[in-house]
Write an enzyme that holds these catalytic residues in place. Structure first.
Site, PDB file in Angstrom:
ATOM      1  CG  PHE A  66      40.069  29.542  34.073  1.00 38.91           C
ATOM      2  CD1 PHE A  66      39.194  28.955  33.174  1.00 38.91           C
ATOM      3  CD2 PHE A  66      40.475  28.815  35.195  1.00 38.91           C
ATOM      4  CE1 PHE A  66      38.719  27.665  33.389  1.00 38.91           C
ATOM      5  CE2 PHE A  66      40.003  27.526  35.421  1.00 38.91           C
ATOM      6  CZ  PHE A  66      39.122  26.957  34.511  1.00 38.91           C
ATOM      7  CG  ASP A  67      42.660  31.342  38.501  1.00 38.84           C
ATOM      8  OD1 ASP A  67      42.905  31.321  37.284  1.00 38.84           O
ATOM      9  OD2 ASP A  67      43.380  30.796  39.347  1.00 38.84           O
ATOM     10  CB  THR A  68      38.447  36.271  38.560  1.00 45.70           C
ATOM     11  OG1 THR A  68      39.747  36.614  39.045  1.00 45.70           O
ATOM     12  CG2 THR A  68      37.421  37.245  39.107  1.00 45.70           C
TER      13      THR A  68
END
Length: 445
Positions: free
Chosen positions: A211-213
């Site tokens: 999700f972050d990437t």
């Protein structure tokens, strides 16, 4: 940067107001909402939240909230979260019946009323002294997102060689495959403005560790500003993260996002801010808007397409005449040149009017063909059997003239600037007289 809206885009999702410093002490909502996603963390949750709460009370100058996002825990984590929320007025908890850190962050961030949203891992591996520097650029209006970086020069990190190698290898993969410029995608220490999250989160598909990437790659590709903060970080030896599974899922995510970016399937134009938020797009008397950027982009694309053209010409020339070889090579390179200039030089994204742009590009191609073919015809009249090197030199000179004309036609006809028009005011915009992104959506420019 001017963009084309993708078909089917809801214009109401695409209005990002110009950044402003967030007011303090207005209303009942906190300025910062720190989310702690947890799964079966009954042992660490209490000490983590109490330590974070003490730090914010003592150092943070704005109102804040700590939200515990429970990802379907099966131990006593929900009870611990409930007791913390009852004991500390700035703490609340949310229960999700499905696992996934990305799902938890999306759910809590989407429902939060705080203008700045952050998250950190429950182990508090990152030194909390970096929290205020992390969110300050978002509060001031300087940046759209902020991330902690363990790979910055001034970061001080303590962890084993295995995790160090995996982290650096992963970020090298992101740089090589997705052209990412941020240094650390996986550090569990990030923040985002709520107005940006409202538009960005619906585009992020992953619900787990990728999700972050994905969020950072999409934000960066859309031209949003990402602030990086060097952090002090100590590895948690009891971390429950499954490295192999997480790495496999991350690589699958890299492939999915890379493919979507390559085919233009992501409506990144939704994330563009109103015209004028980028100082490079401001109207300066005597300076054509965006001319310097466009010239640089056009020259780079032109140099590469000229090289492709010469290689194609040399290949076609081995089995056909000079005029046919010139026409074929110029046609192939012209299509690629128009597509590259559309995206890179003039900042037009999405598929809307792509066919029209290519058709106009072919008209420009025809003019270039006339110049280069005329040059070859003149060379043939002057010499019955010119050397191949002479043909290439003549073509280079003719292409230089055609390139200047192509840039002028691209700028004035194929990808013209939108005409000045009265625009709807954008709440919070420093200058309401500038055209808004909503205006660009309506005009398709």
């Amino acid at each position: 940067m001017r963009t084309d809206s993708s078909p089917g885009t809801d214009p109401s999702l695409g209005v990002l107001p110009a950044r402003e410093h967030l007011p303090a002490g207005v209303g009942d909502a906190p300025v910062l909402d720190v989310v702690i996603p947890v799964y079966n963390e009954e042992r660490d949750l209490g000490p983590c939240v109490r330590r974070l709460h003490r730090h914010l009370v003592g150092t943070f100058p704005y109102r804040f909230r700590i939200t515990i996002a429970d990802n379907a825990s099966t131990d006593a984590t929900p009870d611990v979260a409930a007791s913390l929320a009852a004991a500390l007025p700035e703490v609340r908890h949310a229960r999700l019946e499905q696992k996934g850190r990305g799902r938890a962050l999306r759910t809590v961030w989407s429902a939060s009323d705080a203008p700045v949203l952050a998250y950190m891992d429950v182990d508090l591996s990152t030194d909390l002294n970096a929290l205020l520097p992390l969110v300050a650029p978002l509060i001031s209006g300087h940046s759209d997102l902020a991330i902690g970086s363990r790979l910055a020069r001034s970061s001080r990190v303590v962890r084993g060689p295995k995790r160090e190698f995996i982290s650096r290898a992963y970020n090298l993969i992101l740089r090589g495959s997705l052209q990412a410029r941020f240094s650390d995608a996986q550090c569990g220490f990030k923040a985002i403005r709520r107005d940006v999250a409202r538009v960005l989160l619906p585009l992020v598909e992953d619900t787990g560790w990728f999700f972050d990437t994905e969020m950072l790659v999409l934000a960066e590709r859309a031209g949003l500003r990402i602030h990086e903060v060097p952090v002090d970080w100590v590895d948690d030896p009891d971390s429950t993260v499954h490295i192999v599974k997480t790495a496999t899922d991350d690589l699958k995510g890299v492939w999915r996002v890379g493919r979507a970016l390559a085919v233009g399937a992501l409506p990144l134009d939704r994330l563009a801010r109103p015209f004028g938020d980028d100082p490079r797009d401001r109207q300066v008397p005597g300076v054509p808007r965006g001319l310097a950027r466009q010239l640089v982009g056009f020259c780079v694309v032109g140099a590469l397409s000229t090289l492709v053209y010469l290689l194609l010409y040399s290949g076609f020339r081995t089995f056909t005449g000079s005029q046919v070889a010139n026409a074929l090579a110029l046609l192939v390179s012209a299509v690629a040149n128009t597509a590259a200039n559309r995206r890179l030089t003039f900042g037009v994204r999405g598929r809307d009017r792509a066919v029209r742009h290519q058709a106009q590009g072919l008209v420009v191609f025809a003019i270039g063909l006339a110049l280069t073919s005329g040059s070859l015809a003149a060379l043939g009249a002057a010499s019955a059997d010119p050397a191949h090197s002479t043909e290439l030199a003549v073509l280079v000179a003719a292409n230089l003239a055609a390139t200047v004309l192509r840039f002028l036609l691209f700028r004035a006809w194929v990808f013209p600037e939108p005409p000045p028009a009265a625009s709807l005011p954008v709440p919070g915009a420093p200058d309401a007289s500038r055209p808004t992104y909503d205006h660009e959506l309506r005009t398709g420019r």
